[in-house]
Design a protein around this motif. Structure first.
Motif, PDB file in Angstrom:
ATOM      1  N   TYR A   1       0.834  -1.195   0.000  1.00 54.38           N
ATOM      2  CA  TYR A   1       0.000   0.000   0.000  1.00 54.38           C
ATOM      3  C   TYR A   1       0.874   1.252   0.000  1.00 54.38           C
ATOM      4  CZ  TYR A   1      -3.811  -3.003   1.764  1.00 54.38           C
ATOM      5  OH  TYR A   1      -4.742  -3.975   1.926  1.00 54.38           O
ATOM      6  N   THR A   2       0.457   2.244  -0.763  1.00 51.57           N
ATOM      7  CA  THR A   2       0.997   3.595  -0.608  1.00 51.57           C
ATOM      8  C   THR A   2      -0.055   4.406   0.137  1.00 51.57           C
ATOM      9  OG1 THR A   2       2.251   3.455  -2.681  1.00 51.57           O
ATOM     10  CG2 THR A   2       1.875   5.650  -1.757  1.00 51.57           C
ATOM     11  N   VAL A   3       0.304   4.839   1.335  1.00 52.27           N
ATOM     12  CA  VAL A   3      -0.652   5.509   2.221  1.00 52.27           C
ATOM     13  C   VAL A   3      -0.496   7.025   2.091  1.00 52.27           C
ATOM     14  CG1 VAL A   3      -1.529   5.605   4.595  1.00 52.27           C
ATOM     15  CG2 VAL A   3      -0.333   3.556   3.783  1.00 52.27           C
ATOM     16  N   LYS A   4      -1.588   7.746   2.288  1.00 52.92           N
ATOM     17  CA  LYS A   4      -1.521   9.200   2.266  1.00 52.92           C
ATOM     18  C   LYS A   4      -0.514   9.677   3.313  1.00 52.92           C
ATOM     19  CE  LYS A   4      -6.278   9.853   0.675  1.00 52.92           C
ATOM     20  NZ  LYS A   4      -7.622  10.412   0.998  1.00 52.92           N
ATOM     21  N   PRO A   5       0.247  10.723   3.005  1.00 53.46           N
ATOM     22  CA  PRO A   5       1.295  11.190   3.929  1.00 53.46           C
ATOM     23  C   PRO A   5       0.793  11.389   5.356  1.00 53.46           C
ATOM     24  CG  PRO A   5       1.467  12.343   1.846  1.00 53.46           C
ATOM     25  CD  PRO A   5       0.202  11.531   1.767  1.00 53.46           C
ATOM     26  N   GLY A   6       1.500  10.782   6.305  1.00 56.66           N
ATOM     27  CA  GLY A   6       1.162  10.940   7.718  1.00 56.66           C
ATOM     28  C   GLY A   6      -0.022  10.126   8.201  1.00 56.66           C
ATOM     29  N   LYS A   7      -0.568   9.261   7.339  1.00 57.55           N
ATOM     30  CA  LYS A   7      -1.793   8.535   7.698  1.00 57.55           C
ATOM     31  C   LYS A   7      -1.557   7.035   7.957  1.00 57.55           C
ATOM     32  CE  LYS A   7      -4.699  11.997   7.280  1.00 57.55           C
ATOM     33  NZ  LYS A   7      -5.522  12.483   8.421  1.00 57.55           N
ATOM     34  N   ARG A   8      -0.318   6.582   7.897  1.00 59.24           N
ATOM     35  CA  ARG A   8      -0.074   5.145   8.013  1.00 59.24           C
ATOM     36  C   ARG A   8      -0.520   4.584   9.366  1.00 59.24           C
ATOM     37  NH1 ARG A   8       5.830   3.140   6.552  1.00 59.24           N
ATOM     38  NH2 ARG A   8       6.345   4.157   8.518  1.00 59.24           N
ATOM     39  N   ASN A   9      -0.145   5.230  10.449  1.00 56.22           N
ATOM     40  CA  ASN A   9      -0.522   4.745  11.774  1.00 56.22           C
ATOM     41  C   ASN A   9      -2.031   4.772  11.971  1.00 56.22           C
ATOM     42  OD1 ASN A   9       2.109   4.242  12.482  1.00 56.22           O
ATOM     43  ND2 ASN A   9       2.383   6.161  13.608  1.00 56.22           N
ATOM     44  N   ALA A  10      -2.666   5.808  11.441  1.00 54.41           N
ATOM     45  CA  ALA A  10      -4.124   5.910  11.574  1.00 54.41           C
ATOM     46  C   ALA A  10      -4.815   4.769  10.832  1.00 54.41           C
ATOM     47  CB  ALA A  10      -4.602   7.263  11.043  1.00 54.41           C
TER      48      ALA A  10
ATOM     49  N   GLU B   1       8.227   6.158   4.547  1.00 57.02           N
ATOM     50  CA  GLU B   1       7.306   6.604   5.597  1.00 57.02           C
ATOM     51  C   GLU B   1       5.848   6.409   5.199  1.00 57.02           C
ATOM     52  OE1 GLU B   1       8.166  10.626   6.575  1.00 57.02           O
ATOM     53  OE2 GLU B   1      10.149  10.184   7.420  1.00 57.02           O
ATOM     54  N   ASN B   2       5.595   6.187   3.920  1.00 59.84           N
ATOM     55  CA  ASN B   2       4.214   6.141   3.451  1.00 59.84           C
ATOM     56  C   ASN B   2       3.811   4.804   2.844  1.00 59.84           C
ATOM     57  OD1 ASN B   2       3.823   8.918   4.141  1.00 59.84           O
ATOM     58  ND2 ASN B   2       4.884   9.496   2.259  1.00 59.84           N
ATOM     59  N   ASP B   3       4.701   3.813   2.898  1.00 58.70           N
ATOM     60  CA  ASP B   3       4.376   2.489   2.373  1.00 58.70           C
ATOM     61  C   ASP B   3       4.016   1.535   3.510  1.00 58.70           C
ATOM     62  OD1 ASP B   3       4.750   3.285  -0.193  1.00 58.70           O
ATOM     63  OD2 ASP B   3       6.677   2.301  -0.471  1.00 58.70           O
ATOM     64  N   LEU B   4       3.253   0.515   3.154  1.00 59.57           N
ATOM     65  CA  LEU B   4       2.830  -0.493   4.122  1.00 59.57           C
ATOM     66  C   LEU B   4       2.733  -1.822   3.385  1.00 59.57           C
ATOM     67  CD1 LEU B   4       1.862  -0.882   7.082  1.00 59.57           C
ATOM     68  CD2 LEU B   4      -0.463  -0.503   6.257  1.00 59.57           C
ATOM     69  N   PHE B   5       3.204  -2.875   4.005  1.00 59.78           N
ATOM     70  CA  PHE B   5       3.239  -4.185   3.369  1.00 59.78           C
ATOM     71  C   PHE B   5       2.332  -5.152   4.126  1.00 59.78           C
ATOM     72  CE2 PHE B   5       5.233  -8.422   2.884  1.00 59.78           C
ATOM     73  CZ  PHE B   5       5.154  -8.541   1.508  1.00 59.78           C
ATOM     74  N   LEU B   6       1.497  -5.883   3.396  1.00 60.62           N
ATOM     75  CA  LEU B   6       0.617  -6.900   3.972  1.00 60.62           C
ATOM     76  C   LEU B   6       0.945  -8.252   3.348  1.00 60.62           C
ATOM     77  CD1 LEU B   6      -1.922  -7.967   5.519  1.00 60.62           C
ATOM     78  CD2 LEU B   6      -3.283  -7.228   3.533  1.00 60.62           C
ATOM     79  N   MET B   7       1.226  -9.237   4.191  1.00 64.31           N
ATOM     80  CA  MET B   7       1.437 -10.596   3.701  1.00 64.31           C
ATOM     81  C   MET B   7       0.271 -11.467   4.150  1.00 64.31           C
ATOM     82  SD  MET B   7       4.607 -13.299   4.072  1.00 64.31           S
ATOM     83  CE  MET B   7       4.205 -13.889   5.710  1.00 64.31           C
ATOM     84  N   GLU B   8      -0.406 -12.064   3.169  1.00 62.26           N
ATOM     85  CA  GLU B   8      -1.495 -12.999   3.443  1.00 62.26           C
ATOM     86  C   GLU B   8      -1.094 -14.378   2.933  1.00 62.26           C
ATOM     87  OE1 GLU B   8      -5.349 -11.690   1.960  1.00 62.26           O
ATOM     88  OE2 GLU B   8      -4.526  -9.693   1.642  1.00 62.26           O
ATOM     89  N   MET B   9      -1.470 -15.419   3.665  1.00 64.38           N
ATOM     90  CA  MET B   9      -1.283 -16.773   3.185  1.00 64.38           C
ATOM     91  C   MET B   9      -2.565 -17.546   3.456  1.00 64.38           C
ATOM     92  SD  MET B   9       1.948 -19.341   3.719  1.00 64.38           S
ATOM     93  CE  MET B   9       3.036 -18.195   2.889  1.00 64.38           C
ATOM     94  N   TRP B  10      -3.042 -18.238   2.408  1.00 60.34           N
ATOM     95  CA  TRP B  10      -4.318 -18.944   2.466  1.00 60.34           C
ATOM     96  C   TRP B  10      -4.114 -20.387   2.039  1.00 60.34           C
ATOM     97  CZ3 TRP B  10      -8.330 -16.074   4.370  1.00 60.34           C
ATOM     98  CH2 TRP B  10      -8.118 -14.689   4.403  1.00 60.34           C
ATOM     99  N   VAL B  11      -4.971 -21.261   2.523  1.00 60.52           N
ATOM    100  CA  VAL B  11      -4.823 -22.685   2.206  1.00 60.52           C
ATOM    101  C   VAL B  11      -5.145 -22.969   0.744  1.00 60.52           C
ATOM    102  CG1 VAL B  11      -5.291 -23.423   4.564  1.00 60.52           C
ATOM    103  CG2 VAL B  11      -7.190 -23.240   2.952  1.00 60.52           C
ATOM    104  N   SER B  12      -5.865 -22.065   0.081  1.00 63.88           N
ATOM    105  CA  SER B  12      -6.220 -22.268  -1.318  1.00 63.88           C
ATOM    106  C   SER B  12      -6.679 -20.949  -1.930  1.00 63.88           C
ATOM    107  CB  SER B  12      -7.339 -23.302  -1.448  1.00 63.88           C
ATOM    108  OG  SER B  12      -8.531 -22.814  -0.862  1.00 63.88           O
TER     109      SER B  12
END
Length: 230
Positions: free
Chosen positions: A139-148, A180-191
Protein backbone atom coordinates in the motif's frame (compact mmCIF):
# COMPACT_ATOMS: atom_id res chain seq x y z
CA UNK A 1 20.68 -46.14 14.55
CA UNK A 2 21.43 -42.53 13.61
CA UNK A 3 23.15 -41.10 10.53
CA UNK A 4 23.68 -37.73 8.88
CA UNK A 5 20.24 -37.97 7.26
CA UNK A 6 18.16 -39.61 9.99
CA UNK A 7 17.86 -39.53 13.78
CA UNK A 8 16.01 -42.30 15.56
CA UNK A 9 15.39 -42.94 19.26
CA UNK A 10 12.72 -44.43 21.50
CA UNK A 11 11.21 -40.95 21.69
CA UNK A 12 11.13 -39.80 18.07
CA UNK A 13 12.30 -40.11 14.49
CA UNK A 14 13.66 -37.27 12.37
CA UNK A 15 14.37 -37.60 8.66
CA UNK A 16 14.44 -35.69 5.41
CA UNK A 17 11.67 -36.57 2.94
CA UNK A 18 13.36 -35.84 -0.37
CA UNK A 19 10.28 -36.30 -2.56
CA UNK A 20 8.43 -33.55 -0.67
CA UNK A 21 11.44 -31.44 0.43
CA UNK A 22 10.24 -31.76 4.02
CA UNK A 23 11.96 -32.40 7.34
CA UNK A 24 9.65 -34.75 9.24
CA UNK A 25 9.87 -35.08 13.01
CA UNK A 26 7.65 -37.85 14.39
CA UNK A 27 7.23 -38.02 18.16
CA UNK A 28 6.73 -41.54 19.52
CA UNK A 29 6.08 -40.46 23.11
CA UNK A 30 6.58 -37.50 25.43
CA UNK A 31 10.19 -36.33 25.68
CA UNK A 32 12.15 -33.77 27.65
CA UNK A 33 15.62 -32.24 28.05
CA UNK A 34 18.15 -34.01 25.78
CA UNK A 35 15.57 -36.52 24.53
CA UNK A 36 13.69 -33.48 23.18
CA UNK A 37 16.48 -31.03 22.36
CA UNK A 38 18.84 -33.36 20.51
CA UNK A 39 16.33 -34.46 17.82
CA UNK A 40 14.87 -30.96 17.36
CA UNK A 41 18.39 -29.58 16.89
CA UNK A 42 19.00 -32.36 14.35
CA UNK A 43 15.83 -31.25 12.53
CA UNK A 44 17.22 -27.71 12.48
CA UNK A 45 20.41 -28.98 10.86
CA UNK A 46 18.41 -30.76 8.16
CA UNK A 47 16.47 -27.55 7.44
CA UNK A 48 19.79 -25.75 7.08
CA UNK A 49 21.14 -28.41 4.73
CA UNK A 50 18.15 -28.55 2.36
CA UNK A 51 17.18 -25.26 0.66
CA UNK A 52 13.51 -24.24 0.85
CA UNK A 53 12.61 -27.30 2.90
CA UNK A 54 9.66 -27.09 5.28
CA UNK A 55 9.09 -28.62 8.72
CA UNK A 56 6.39 -31.17 9.57
CA UNK A 57 5.90 -32.27 13.19
CA UNK A 58 3.78 -35.36 13.86
CA UNK A 59 2.59 -34.87 17.45
CA UNK A 60 -0.17 -37.47 17.48
CA UNK A 61 1.76 -39.72 19.88
CA UNK A 62 3.29 -37.12 22.13
CA UNK A 63 5.19 -33.89 22.49
CA UNK A 64 6.84 -32.13 25.41
CA UNK A 65 5.74 -29.68 28.07
CA UNK A 66 8.80 -29.23 30.30
CA UNK A 67 8.98 -25.47 31.11
CA UNK A 68 12.74 -25.35 30.57
CA UNK A 69 12.42 -27.05 27.19
CA UNK A 70 9.68 -24.64 26.16
CA UNK A 71 11.87 -21.70 27.18
CA UNK A 72 14.79 -23.16 25.21
CA UNK A 73 12.57 -23.75 22.19
CA UNK A 74 11.24 -20.19 22.17
CA UNK A 75 14.54 -18.43 22.89
CA UNK A 76 17.03 -20.56 20.95
CA UNK A 77 15.47 -23.11 18.60
CA UNK A 78 12.86 -20.98 16.84
CA UNK A 79 15.11 -17.93 16.20
CA UNK A 80 17.67 -20.31 14.65
CA UNK A 81 14.97 -21.94 12.51
CA UNK A 82 13.87 -18.48 11.37
CA UNK A 83 17.30 -17.98 9.80
CA UNK A 84 16.63 -20.87 7.40
CA UNK A 85 14.40 -20.43 4.33
CA UNK A 86 11.68 -22.65 5.82
CA UNK A 87 8.26 -21.11 5.17
CA UNK A 88 5.81 -23.64 6.59
CA UNK A 89 5.60 -25.46 9.90
CA UNK A 90 2.90 -28.14 9.77
CA UNK A 91 1.60 -29.69 13.00
CA UNK A 92 -0.04 -33.11 12.67
CA UNK A 93 -2.36 -33.78 15.60
CA UNK A 94 -5.70 -35.33 16.40
CA UNK A 95 -8.73 -33.07 16.12
CA UNK A 96 -9.34 -33.08 19.89
CA UNK A 97 -5.87 -33.79 21.24
CA UNK A 98 -4.99 -33.78 24.93
CA UNK A 99 -2.05 -31.47 24.13
CA UNK A 100 -4.15 -28.99 22.15
CA UNK A 101 -3.63 -26.11 24.61
CA UNK A 102 0.13 -26.64 24.52
CA UNK A 103 0.13 -26.85 20.74
CA UNK A 104 -1.83 -23.58 20.58
CA UNK A 105 0.94 -21.97 22.62
CA UNK A 106 3.55 -23.27 20.16
CA UNK A 107 1.39 -22.24 17.21
CA UNK A 108 1.30 -18.66 18.45
CA UNK A 109 5.07 -18.56 18.88
CA UNK A 110 5.78 -20.30 15.57
CA UNK A 111 3.46 -17.85 13.84
CA UNK A 112 5.95 -15.06 14.51
CA UNK A 113 8.31 -16.68 12.02
CA UNK A 114 6.39 -19.12 9.80
CA UNK A 115 3.06 -19.94 8.24
CA UNK A 116 1.63 -22.56 10.63
CA UNK A 117 -0.95 -25.16 9.59
CA UNK A 118 -2.65 -27.82 11.71
CA UNK A 119 -3.62 -31.04 9.93
CA UNK A 120 -4.49 -34.62 10.81
CA UNK A 121 -2.19 -36.57 8.46
CA UNK A 122 1.09 -36.27 6.56
CA UNK A 123 -0.74 -36.48 3.23
CA UNK A 124 -2.92 -33.56 4.23
CA UNK A 125 0.17 -31.59 5.27
CA UNK A 126 1.77 -31.96 1.85
CA UNK A 127 -1.48 -31.14 0.07
CA UNK A 128 -1.94 -27.97 2.13
CA UNK A 129 1.55 -26.72 1.28
CA UNK A 130 1.12 -27.41 -2.43
CA UNK A 131 -2.33 -25.85 -2.67
CA UNK A 132 -1.57 -22.72 -0.65
CA UNK A 133 -1.69 -19.15 -1.94
CA UNK A 134 0.65 -16.34 -0.88
CA UNK A 135 -0.55 -12.77 -1.44
CA UNK A 136 1.83 -9.81 -1.08
CA UNK A 137 0.13 -6.41 -0.96
CA UNK A 138 1.99 -3.11 -0.94
CA UNK A 139 0.00 0.00 0.00
CA UNK A 140 1.00 3.60 -0.61
CA UNK A 141 -0.65 5.51 2.22
CA UNK A 142 -1.52 9.20 2.27
CA UNK A 143 1.30 11.19 3.93
CA UNK A 144 1.16 10.94 7.72
CA UNK A 145 -1.79 8.53 7.70
CA UNK A 146 -0.07 5.15 8.01
CA UNK A 147 -0.52 4.74 11.77
CA UNK A 148 -4.12 5.91 11.57
CA UNK A 149 -4.87 3.31 8.89
CA UNK A 150 -3.34 0.53 10.98
CA UNK A 151 -5.19 1.65 14.08
CA UNK A 152 -8.51 1.60 12.21
CA UNK A 153 -7.94 -1.87 10.73
CA UNK A 154 -7.28 -3.12 14.26
CA UNK A 155 -10.11 -1.17 15.93
CA UNK A 156 -12.68 -2.39 13.40
CA UNK A 157 -11.59 -6.00 13.87
CA UNK A 158 -10.43 -6.41 10.27
CA UNK A 159 -7.10 -7.98 11.22
CA UNK A 160 -8.47 -10.30 13.92
CA UNK A 161 -11.45 -11.39 11.79
CA UNK A 162 -9.22 -12.12 8.79
CA UNK A 163 -6.89 -14.25 10.92
CA UNK A 164 -9.75 -16.35 12.24
CA UNK A 165 -11.17 -17.21 8.82
CA UNK A 166 -11.08 -21.01 8.26
CA UNK A 167 -8.71 -20.79 5.29
CA UNK A 168 -6.27 -18.22 6.64
CA UNK A 169 -2.72 -19.22 7.54
CA UNK A 170 -1.12 -15.81 7.97
CA UNK A 171 -2.34 -12.20 7.85
CA UNK A 172 0.33 -9.74 8.91
CA UNK A 173 1.14 -6.07 8.28
CA UNK A 174 4.77 -4.91 8.05
CA UNK A 175 6.25 -1.41 7.95
CA UNK A 176 9.08 -0.98 5.38
CA UNK A 177 12.02 0.85 6.91
CA UNK A 178 12.86 2.67 3.69
CA UNK A 179 9.57 4.55 3.34
CA UNK A 180 7.31 6.60 5.60
CA UNK A 181 4.21 6.14 3.45
CA UNK A 182 4.38 2.49 2.37
CA UNK A 183 2.83 -0.49 4.12
CA UNK A 184 3.24 -4.19 3.37
CA UNK A 185 0.62 -6.90 3.97
CA UNK A 186 1.44 -10.60 3.70
CA UNK A 187 -1.49 -13.00 3.44
CA UNK A 188 -1.28 -16.77 3.19
CA UNK A 189 -4.32 -18.94 2.47
CA UNK A 190 -4.82 -22.69 2.21
CA UNK A 191 -6.22 -22.27 -1.32
CA UNK A 192 -7.29 -19.74 -3.94
CA UNK A 193 -10.90 -20.51 -3.01
CA UNK A 194 -10.25 -19.53 0.62
CA UNK A 195 -8.74 -16.24 -0.48
CA UNK A 196 -11.70 -15.60 -2.78
CA UNK A 197 -14.10 -16.27 0.11
CA UNK A 198 -12.17 -13.70 2.16
CA UNK A 199 -13.07 -11.09 -0.45
CA UNK A 200 -16.78 -11.67 0.25
CA UNK A 201 -16.66 -11.11 4.01
CA UNK A 202 -18.07 -8.11 5.84
CA UNK A 203 -14.68 -7.17 7.32
CA UNK A 204 -13.11 -7.21 3.85
CA UNK A 205 -15.73 -4.69 2.72
CA UNK A 206 -14.83 -2.55 5.73
CA UNK A 207 -11.20 -2.69 4.61
CA UNK A 208 -12.18 -1.46 1.15
CA UNK A 209 -13.83 1.58 2.73
CA UNK A 210 -10.65 2.33 4.68
CA UNK A 211 -8.57 2.01 1.52
CA UNK A 212 -10.66 4.68 -0.16
CA UNK A 213 -9.99 6.98 2.78
CA UNK A 214 -6.30 6.30 3.42
CA UNK A 215 -4.67 4.58 0.43
CA UNK A 216 -3.48 6.17 -2.83
CA UNK A 217 -1.99 3.13 -4.60
CA UNK A 218 -1.97 -0.67 -4.25
CA UNK A 219 0.30 -3.33 -5.76
CA UNK A 220 -0.73 -6.99 -5.41
CA UNK A 221 1.35 -10.10 -6.15
CA UNK A 222 -0.02 -13.65 -5.86
CA UNK A 223 2.02 -16.85 -5.76
CA UNK A 224 0.94 -20.46 -5.45
CA UNK A 225 3.13 -22.08 -2.80
CA UNK A 226 3.77 -25.05 -5.08
CA UNK A 227 5.60 -22.68 -7.43
CA UNK A 228 7.59 -21.19 -4.55
CA UNK A 229 8.75 -24.58 -3.30
CA UNK A 230 9.75 -25.95 -6.73
Amino acid sequence: MNSQSEFNSEFCNVRYMESDNVVLLTWKKFARINDYREPTHFALQLLQQHPQSNFVVDARNGFEDDPEDVKWGFSELLPSMAKTDCQFVILIMEKAAAIEDEMDMWTKELGKYFAVIKVQSYQQAIRQMKDGLLVNVRYTVKPGKRNAFLEETSRQGIISESRTEPGNIKYEYYIPVESENDLFLMEMWVSSEAQAAHGKTAHYKMLQALKEEYITAITIEKYHTSAISN
